[in-house]
Enzyme design. Structure first.
Site, mmCIF file in Angstrom:
data_model
loop_
_atom_site.group_PDB
_atom_site.id
_atom_site.type_symbol
_atom_site.label_atom_id
_atom_site.label_comp_id
_atom_site.label_asym_id
_atom_site.label_seq_id
_atom_site.Cartn_x
_atom_site.Cartn_y
_atom_site.Cartn_z
ATOM 1 C CG HIS A 3 -3.238 -0.823 -6.810
ATOM 2 N ND1 HIS A 3 -3.595 -0.149 -5.660
ATOM 3 C CD2 HIS A 3 -3.314 -2.134 -6.482
ATOM 4 C CE1 HIS A 3 -3.881 -1.014 -4.703
ATOM 5 N NE2 HIS A 3 -3.713 -2.220 -5.180
ATOM 6 C CD GLU B 61 -2.798 3.148 -5.477
ATOM 7 O OE1 GLU B 61 -3.882 2.602 -5.737
ATOM 8 O OE2 GLU B 61 -1.840 2.537 -5.007
ATOM 9 N NE ARG C 195 -4.287 -1.384 0.148
ATOM 10 C CZ ARG C 195 -4.415 -2.449 -0.667
ATOM 11 N NH1 ARG C 195 -3.483 -2.730 -1.550
ATOM 12 N NH2 ARG C 195 -5.505 -3.189 -0.620
ATOM 13 N N GLY D 268 -1.142 -5.280 -9.200
ATOM 14 C CA GLY D 268 -0.609 -6.488 -8.533
ATOM 15 C C GLY D 268 -1.312 -7.776 -8.911
HETATM 16 N N1 LIG Z 1 -0.568 -4.340 -5.328
HETATM 17 C C1 LIG Z 1 -1.630 -5.101 -5.260
HETATM 18 O O1 LIG Z 1 -2.455 -5.160 -6.182
HETATM 19 C C2 LIG Z 1 -1.864 -5.954 -4.051
HETATM 20 C C3 LIG Z 1 -2.443 -7.214 -4.224
HETATM 21 C C4 LIG Z 1 -2.666 -7.991 -3.112
HETATM 22 C C5 LIG Z 1 -2.317 -7.520 -1.840
HETATM 23 N N2 LIG Z 1 -1.772 -6.288 -1.710
HETATM 24 C C6 LIG Z 1 -1.377 -5.816 -0.360
HETATM 25 O O2 LIG Z 1 -0.483 -6.760 0.190
HETATM 26 C C7 LIG Z 1 -0.764 -6.937 1.575
HETATM 27 C C8 LIG Z 1 -0.282 -8.297 2.037
HETATM 28 O O3 LIG Z 1 -1.085 -9.334 1.507
HETATM 29 P P1 LIG Z 1 -0.896 -10.862 1.991
HETATM 30 O O4 LIG Z 1 -1.966 -11.657 1.323
HETATM 31 O O5 LIG Z 1 0.506 -11.276 1.842
HETATM 32 O O6 LIG Z 1 -1.239 -10.689 3.537
HETATM 33 P P2 LIG Z 1 -0.754 -11.588 4.756
HETATM 34 O O7 LIG Z 1 -1.644 -11.232 5.891
HETATM 35 O O8 LIG Z 1 -0.633 -13.013 4.340
HETATM 36 O O9 LIG Z 1 0.719 -11.053 5.058
HETATM 37 C C9 LIG Z 1 1.011 -9.851 5.701
HETATM 38 C C10 LIG Z 1 2.160 -10.110 6.664
HETATM 39 O O10 LIG Z 1 2.581 -8.853 7.233
HETATM 40 C C11 LIG Z 1 2.833 -9.067 8.610
HETATM 41 N N3 LIG Z 1 2.702 -7.787 9.324
HETATM 42 C C12 LIG Z 1 1.590 -7.062 9.516
HETATM 43 N N4 LIG Z 1 1.879 -5.949 10.228
HETATM 44 C C13 LIG Z 1 3.199 -5.979 10.461
HETATM 45 C C14 LIG Z 1 4.093 -5.120 11.141
HETATM 46 N N5 LIG Z 1 3.659 -4.009 11.730
HETATM 47 N N6 LIG Z 1 5.391 -5.453 11.192
HETATM 48 C C15 LIG Z 1 5.828 -6.590 10.621
HETATM 49 N N7 LIG Z 1 5.030 -7.457 9.959
HETATM 50 C C16 LIG Z 1 3.727 -7.155 9.888
HETATM 51 C C17 LIG Z 1 1.812 -10.097 9.052
HETATM 52 O O11 LIG Z 1 2.197 -10.757 10.223
HETATM 53 C C18 LIG Z 1 1.785 -11.018 7.836
HETATM 54 O O12 LIG Z 1 2.736 -12.055 7.950
HETATM 55 C C19 LIG Z 1 -2.287 -6.723 1.659
HETATM 56 O O13 LIG Z 1 -2.678 -6.300 2.937
HETATM 57 C C20 LIG Z 1 -2.546 -5.673 0.594
HETATM 58 O O14 LIG Z 1 -2.529 -4.391 1.181
HETATM 59 C C21 LIG Z 1 -1.542 -5.490 -2.783
HETATM 60 O O1 LIG Z 2 -5.400 -5.781 -1.674
HETATM 61 C C1 LIG Z 2 -5.536 -6.208 -2.825
HETATM 62 O O2 LIG Z 2 -5.983 -7.342 -3.074
HETATM 63 C C2 LIG Z 2 -5.155 -5.354 -4.000
HETATM 64 O O3 LIG Z 2 -4.414 -4.255 -3.610
HETATM 65 C C3 LIG Z 2 -6.339 -4.914 -4.774
HETATM 66 O O4 LIG Z 2 -6.892 -3.805 -4.166
#
Ligand SMILES: NC(=O)c1ccc[n+]([C@@H]2O[C@H](COP(=O)([O-])OP(=O)(O)OC[C@H]3O[C@@H](n4cnc5c(N)ncnc54)[C@H](O)[C@@H]3O)[C@@H](O)[C@H]2O)c1
Ligand SMILES: O=C(O)[C@H](O)CO
Length: 318
Positions: free
Chosen positions: A285, A266, A237, A287
């Site tokens: 964005h 964004e 993010r 991903g």
């Molecule tokens: N660019 C995109 O289109 C896109 C797509 C999917 C997800 N995302 C973003 O990616 C993030 C992660 O997704 P995920 O499925 O891997 O989630 P997830 O919950 O599997 O992984 C997140 C990890 O971050 C860790 N974490 C949280 N807060 C923390 C902190 N303060 N310090 C250290 N570690 C911390 C958690 O323990 C966890 O292991 C989502 O929350 C989303 O915002 C972006």
């Molecule tokens: O969190 C997600 O899955 C992506 O950022 C799409 O918003």
């Protein structure tokens, strides 16, 4: 049962909603729906499929208390006031897991693009700057065998770590709220403190959720603790890095480069200085934006909506 969809979802999802006798109304305009329009659109609905950054805050939730379920077209849920939704008994669903590989690929793509200044050189050709073959002044740096630091080793972080270990024999270090035994066993990932992560990473990739703890986590002071030839990648993010500080860190060569799939705000303005820097790559964005992944996300969304409308626990409940 009636559901409002605030943007586009894969056609397979629309068909599955119809097969479940769910009547759908969809936001079709190119611009993002406003908060007022969203409340209005949800007035007579039982569920909402929330696509994009609409804020599902206390004001929205209280104006739409009648909703049984809100299915997010994302795994991230920083746009939602979860406490308020719980209080109002509105189930919130997301799309974990199915987008991890595609999003890790986006981080991988940015890492390579930045390391070879690919987006900058592409623009240079468009602008007529490719005169002849000669050793270019715009040298890249290599990724092979370097150290990848993951901030937030959850599902996406682990996918990226596996890809980088397999493709480039990268050493994997990570900082997380808790240890990830799977990653330590499978790819020999090493848990380090946040300070060590900054000091040791050649590529530092952000994969935490945006929370009060992670907001503005990467400031100039933090970039200053990174290696001068480090590459910063953020596909999580835009709010997790401070954009003004990132620009300063790149201008002053505090770090070497940056790859961003997420920005704050964004969309990013086309005059943003990041867009003209040599070792920067920015994507809008995207991903999870592959046909396969968007189909898989749509299926999870339908499962969440169908369960929520029946008053059952959502299979992918936040
Ligand atoms: N660019 C995109 O289109 C896109 C797509 C999917 C997800 N995302 C973003 O990616 C993030 C992660 O997704 P995920 O499925 O891997 O989630 P997830 O919950 O599997 O992984 C997140 C990890 O971050 C860790 N974490 C949280 N807060 C923390 C902190 N303060 N310090 C250290 N570690 C911390 C958690 O323990 C966890 O292991 C989502 O929350 C989303 O915002 C972006
Ligand atoms: O969190 C997600 O899955 C992506 O950022 C799409 O918003």
């Amino acid at each position: 049962m009636k559901v409002f969809i605030s943007g586009n979802i894969a056609p397979i999802g629309l068909k599955q909603l119809e097969d479940n006798n769910i009547s759908i109304t969809q936001w079709k305009e190119e611009r993002q729906i406003t908060a007022e329009e969203l409340v209005q659109a949800c007035k007579d609905k039982d569920g909402l499929i929330s696509v994009g950054p609409n804020r599902i805050d206390a004001a929205f939730l209280n104006a739409c208390k009648h909703l049984k379920v809100i299915a997010l077209h994302s795994v991230g849920f920083d746009q939602v006031d979860i406490t308020e939704a719980k209080k109002l008994n509105i189930a919130i669903g997301n799309t974990p897991g199915v987008l991890s590989s595609a999003t890790a690929d986006t981080a991988f793509l940015l890492m390579l693009a930045v390391s070879r200044k690919a987006f900058y050189l592409h623009k240079k050709i468009i602008n007529g700057g490719w005169k002849n073959y000669e050793p270019t002044p715009e040298l890249g740096i290599e990724i092979n065998g370097k150290t990848l630091g993951i901030f937030g080793l959850g599902k996406i972080g682990l996918e990226l770590a596996k890809k980088c270990a397999a493709a480039y024999q990268m050493k994997i270090i990570y900082h997380n709220r808790s240890r990830n035994q799977e990653a330590e066993k499978e790819i020999g990932a090493e848990y380090v403190s946040f300070e060590e992560l900054l000091a040791q990473s050649d590529v530092l990739s952000v994969h935490t959720a945006l929370t009060a703890e992670t907001k503005d986590k990467f400031t100039l002071e933090v970039f200053d603790k990174m290696k001068p030839n480090a590459i910063f990648i953020n596909t999580a993010r835009g709010g997790i890095h401070n954009e003004k500080d990132l620009i300063k860190a790149l201008e002053d060569k505090v770090i070497w480069g940056a790859g961003l799939d997420v920005t704050n705000p964004e969309p990013m303005d086309k005059s943003n200085p990041l867009l003209s820097m040599e070792s920067v790559a920015v994507l809008p964005h995207i991903g999870s934006a592959t046909e396969e992944t968007r189909d898989a996300m749509a299926k999870l969304i339908v499962e969440n909506i169908v369960a929520g409308l029946k008053g059952e626990k959502l299979p992918y409940q936040v």
